[in-house]
Design a protein around this motif. Structure first.
Motif, PDB file in Angstrom:
ATOM      1  N   TRP A 169       1.043   5.891   8.320  1.00  0.00           N
ATOM      2  CA  TRP A 169       1.252   5.161   7.078  1.00  0.00           C
ATOM      3  C   TRP A 169       0.069   4.254   6.776  1.00  0.00           C
ATOM      4  O   TRP A 169      -0.267   4.031   5.605  1.00  0.00           O
ATOM      5  N   GLY A 170      -0.534   3.720   7.827  1.00  0.00           N
ATOM      6  CA  GLY A 170      -1.657   2.821   7.635  1.00  0.00           C
ATOM      7  C   GLY A 170      -2.497   2.742   8.883  1.00  0.00           C
ATOM      8  O   GLY A 170      -2.106   3.191   9.956  1.00  0.00           O
ATOM      9  N   SER A 171      -3.697   2.165   8.749  1.00  0.00           N
ATOM     10  CA  SER A 171      -4.583   1.962   9.889  1.00  0.00           C
ATOM     11  C   SER A 171      -5.523   0.810   9.573  1.00  0.00           C
ATOM     12  O   SER A 171      -5.725   0.456   8.409  1.00  0.00           O
ATOM     13  N   CYS A 172      -6.073   0.236  10.623  1.00  0.00           N
ATOM     14  CA  CYS A 172      -7.004  -0.882  10.467  1.00  0.00           C
ATOM     15  C   CYS A 172      -8.206  -0.621  11.366  1.00  0.00           C
ATOM     16  O   CYS A 172      -8.049  -0.419  12.573  1.00  0.00           O
ATOM     17  N   SER A 173      -9.390  -0.614  10.807  1.00  0.00           N
ATOM     18  CA  SER A 173     -10.603  -0.335  11.572  1.00  0.00           C
ATOM     19  C   SER A 173     -11.044  -1.561  12.354  1.00  0.00           C
ATOM     20  O   SER A 173     -10.528  -2.680  12.163  1.00  0.00           O
ATOM     21  N   GLY A 174     -12.022  -1.369  13.217  1.00  0.00           N
ATOM     22  CA  GLY A 174     -12.562  -2.483  13.970  1.00  0.00           C
ATOM     23  C   GLY A 174     -13.230  -3.520  13.101  1.00  0.00           C
ATOM     24  O   GLY A 174     -13.400  -4.681  13.503  1.00  0.00           O
ATOM     25  N   GLU A 175     -13.596  -3.121  11.875  1.00  0.00           N
ATOM     26  CA  GLU A 175     -14.199  -4.047  10.912  1.00  0.00           C
ATOM     27  C   GLU A 175     -13.162  -4.663   9.986  1.00  0.00           C
ATOM     28  O   GLU A 175     -13.494  -5.275   8.970  1.00  0.00           O
ATOM     29  N   ASN A 176     -11.882  -4.453  10.329  1.00  0.00           N
ATOM     30  CA  ASN A 176     -10.750  -5.017   9.573  1.00  0.00           C
ATOM     31  C   ASN A 176     -10.611  -4.424   8.171  1.00  0.00           C
ATOM     32  O   ASN A 176     -10.121  -5.086   7.253  1.00  0.00           O
ATOM     33  N   ARG A 177     -11.025  -3.186   8.021  1.00  0.00           N
ATOM     34  CA  ARG A 177     -10.782  -2.471   6.765  1.00  0.00           C
ATOM     35  C   ARG A 177      -9.480  -1.694   6.907  1.00  0.00           C
ATOM     36  O   ARG A 177      -9.312  -0.914   7.846  1.00  0.00           O
ATOM     37  N   ILE A 178      -8.575  -1.908   5.979  1.00  0.00           N
ATOM     38  CA  ILE A 178      -7.245  -1.298   6.055  1.00  0.00           C
ATOM     39  C   ILE A 178      -7.190  -0.055   5.171  1.00  0.00           C
ATOM     40  O   ILE A 178      -7.675  -0.061   4.036  1.00  0.00           O
ATOM     41  N   CYS A 179      -6.607   1.004   5.717  1.00  0.00           N
ATOM     42  CA  CYS A 179      -6.350   2.229   4.963  1.00  0.00           C
ATOM     43  C   CYS A 179      -4.841   2.450   4.893  1.00  0.00           C
ATOM     44  O   CYS A 179      -4.136   2.248   5.888  1.00  0.00           O
ATOM     45  N   TYR A 180      -4.362   2.852   3.722  1.00  0.00           N
ATOM     46  CA  TYR A 180      -2.959   3.215   3.550  1.00  0.00           C
ATOM     47  C   TYR A 180      -2.888   4.654   3.056  1.00  0.00           C
ATOM     48  O   TYR A 180      -3.694   5.078   2.219  1.00  0.00           O
ATOM     49  N   SER A 181      -1.900   5.391   3.548  1.00  0.00           N
ATOM     50  CA  SER A 181      -1.642   6.719   2.993  1.00  0.00           C
ATOM     51  C   SER A 181      -0.995   6.571   1.626  1.00  0.00           C
ATOM     52  O   SER A 181      -0.104   5.740   1.437  1.00  0.00           O
ATOM     53  N   TRP A 182      -1.415   7.395   0.678  1.00  0.00           N
ATOM     54  CA  TRP A 182      -0.789   7.340  -0.648  1.00  0.00           C
ATOM     55  C   TRP A 182       0.691   7.683  -0.583  1.00  0.00           C
ATOM     56  O   TRP A 182       1.467   7.307  -1.454  1.00  0.00           O
ATOM     57  N   ARG A 183       1.101   8.355   0.487  1.00  0.00           N
ATOM     58  CA  ARG A 183       2.512   8.719   0.653  1.00  0.00           C
ATOM     59  C   ARG A 183       3.408   7.498   0.850  1.00  0.00           C
ATOM     60  O   ARG A 183       4.621   7.584   0.710  1.00  0.00           O
ATOM     61  N   LEU A 184       2.808   6.367   1.182  1.00  0.00           N
ATOM     62  CA  LEU A 184       3.576   5.140   1.352  1.00  0.00           C
ATOM     63  C   LEU A 184       4.247   4.722   0.047  1.00  0.00           C
ATOM     64  O   LEU A 184       5.232   3.974   0.061  1.00  0.00           O
ATOM     65  N   ALA A 185       3.758   5.226  -1.078  1.00  0.00           N
ATOM     66  CA  ALA A 185       4.354   4.889  -2.371  1.00  0.00           C
ATOM     67  C   ALA A 185       5.764   5.455  -2.523  1.00  0.00           C
ATOM     68  O   ALA A 185       6.477   5.113  -3.469  1.00  0.00           O
ATOM     69  N   ALA A 186       6.205   6.291  -1.584  1.00  0.00           N
ATOM     70  CA  ALA A 186       7.586   6.790  -1.612  1.00  0.00           C
ATOM     71  C   ALA A 186       8.552   5.801  -0.974  1.00  0.00           C
ATOM     72  O   ALA A 186       9.757   5.850  -1.224  1.00  0.00           O
ATOM     73  N   ALA A 187       8.049   4.890  -0.172  1.00  0.00           N
ATOM     74  CA  ALA A 187       8.906   4.032   0.656  1.00  0.00           C
ATOM     75  C   ALA A 187       9.441   2.824  -0.105  1.00  0.00           C
ATOM     76  O   ALA A 187       8.802   2.334  -1.044  1.00  0.00           O
ATOM     77  N   PRO A 188      10.590   2.309   0.307  1.00  0.00           N
ATOM     78  CA  PRO A 188      11.118   1.074  -0.293  1.00  0.00           C
ATOM     79  C   PRO A 188      10.228  -0.114   0.056  1.00  0.00           C
ATOM     80  O   PRO A 188       9.564  -0.132   1.101  1.00  0.00           O
ATOM     81  N   LEU A 189      10.241  -1.134  -0.804  1.00  0.00           N
ATOM     82  CA  LEU A 189       9.346  -2.274  -0.652  1.00  0.00           C
ATOM     83  C   LEU A 189       9.455  -2.955   0.712  1.00  0.00           C
ATOM     84  O   LEU A 189       8.419  -3.304   1.301  1.00  0.00           O
ATOM     85  N   PRO A 190      10.664  -3.186   1.270  1.00  0.00           N
ATOM     86  CA  PRO A 190      10.714  -3.831   2.591  1.00  0.00           C
ATOM     87  C   PRO A 190       9.950  -3.041   3.658  1.00  0.00           C
ATOM     88  O   PRO A 190       9.310  -3.635   4.529  1.00  0.00           O
ATOM     89  N   ALA A 191      10.011  -1.706   3.581  1.00  0.00           N
ATOM     90  CA  ALA A 191       9.275  -0.876   4.535  1.00  0.00           C
ATOM     91  C   ALA A 191       7.775  -0.951   4.271  1.00  0.00           C
ATOM     92  O   ALA A 191       6.972  -0.993   5.205  1.00  0.00           O
ATOM     93  N   VAL A 192       7.393  -0.971   3.006  1.00  0.00           N
ATOM     94  CA  VAL A 192       5.977  -1.099   2.645  1.00  0.00           C
ATOM     95  C   VAL A 192       5.422  -2.415   3.181  1.00  0.00           C
ATOM     96  O   VAL A 192       4.325  -2.462   3.753  1.00  0.00           O
ATOM     97  N   GLU A 193       6.196  -3.481   3.020  1.00  0.00           N
ATOM     98  CA  GLU A 193       5.735  -4.788   3.502  1.00  0.00           C
ATOM     99  C   GLU A 193       5.578  -4.787   5.021  1.00  0.00           C
ATOM    100  O   GLU A 193       4.670  -5.447   5.559  1.00  0.00           O
ATOM    101  N   TYR A 194       6.439  -4.050   5.727  1.00  0.00           N
ATOM    102  CA  TYR A 194       6.275  -3.931   7.176  1.00  0.00           C
ATOM    103  C   TYR A 194       4.931  -3.298   7.517  1.00  0.00           C
ATOM    104  O   TYR A 194       4.194  -3.775   8.392  1.00  0.00           O
ATOM    105  N   VAL A 195       4.582  -2.211   6.831  1.00  0.00           N
ATOM    106  CA  VAL A 195       3.300  -1.542   7.093  1.00  0.00           C
ATOM    107  C   VAL A 195       2.139  -2.489   6.781  1.00  0.00           C
ATOM    108  O   VAL A 195       1.161  -2.573   7.532  1.00  0.00           O
TER     109      VAL A 195
END
Length: 232
Positions: free
Chosen positions: A161-187
């Protein structure tokens, strides 16, 4: 660097993937293959014993994975099908003469086309939603927690769903847009916490729990859209 090999036990073929990891783990892939992940020097005979000892577990999970694949193959984007967007079930409908997908009141409106084209339109819509909403949600939680990302990017990742690089750059999968907001906030909090702790240590989980005491329940919500997310 990794090294690969193959084996068979009790009629179960498996692939051995050796790396600098410290433990042995068995993984069932999305395609229904058995992978044994092991340290470089682990003897083949020991890995075979591990696979044989887990035969029942492996067969059960291979069957579950096949059931998941069958459900995904049966799913289509025909008119009338419901698809979650930010956790809200919206009904798919064809909009004649439309040139691009869009959201309307309770509906996902897609241009005319065959199933393959409709999947492309759906991805376009989800990418747009993710690119619009996820940086804003991340910025809002950064302001509340003081945990800052060096940047936010939307990717096509299927298994994360997501990842964070050693340089603190965050990536999110576009598929996360299917999830409810509480789950999105967890990611979001999960990845922001990685900007301080690049591991899953006790300190990392303490930081997550400081801002989301109910993070376990929120994480469980992701399972409600997991099958669909892997299919899209």
């Amino acid at each position: 660097m990794t090294a690969r090999g193959n084996g068979v036990c009790e009629g179960i073929p498996y692939t051995v993937i050796r790396s600098s990891r410290r433990t042995v783990a068995i993984h069932i892939t999305r395609e229904g293959r058995v992978e044994v992940r092991a340290p470089y020097r682990t003897p083949d005979v020991f890995l075979e014993e591990v696979v044989c000892s887990r035969e029942k577990w492996i067969r059960e999970h291979l069957a579950l994975q096949q059931q998941k694949v069958s459900r995904q193959e049966a799913f289509t984007l025909a008119d009338g099908v419901q698809v979650p967007v930010w956790g809200q079930e919206l009904t798919v409908r064809t909009e004649e003469n439309a040139a691009a997908p869009r959201l309307a009141a309770g509906e996902i409106l897609l241009p005319p086309g065959e199933e393959a084209a409709r999947k492309v339109w759906m991805e376009t819509l989800f990418r747009e939603e993710a690119a619009k909403q996820l940086p804003q949600i991340t910025a809002a939680w950064s302001a509340r927690t003081g945990l800052a990302a060096a940047g936010v990017r939307i990717t096509g990742a299927r298994t994360r769903w997501g990842s964070c690089s050693g340089e603190n750059r965050i990536c999110y999968s576009w598929r996360l847009a299917a999830a409810p907001l509480p789950a999105v906030e967890y990611v979001v909090i999960h990845e922001l916490a990685h900007t301080r702790h690049h591991d899953h240590s006790a300190r990392f989980w303490e930081l997550v729990e400081r801002y989301l005491p109910d993070w376990r329940q929120r994480r469980e919500l992701l399972r409600t859209v997991q099958d669909l997310a892997e299919w899209l």
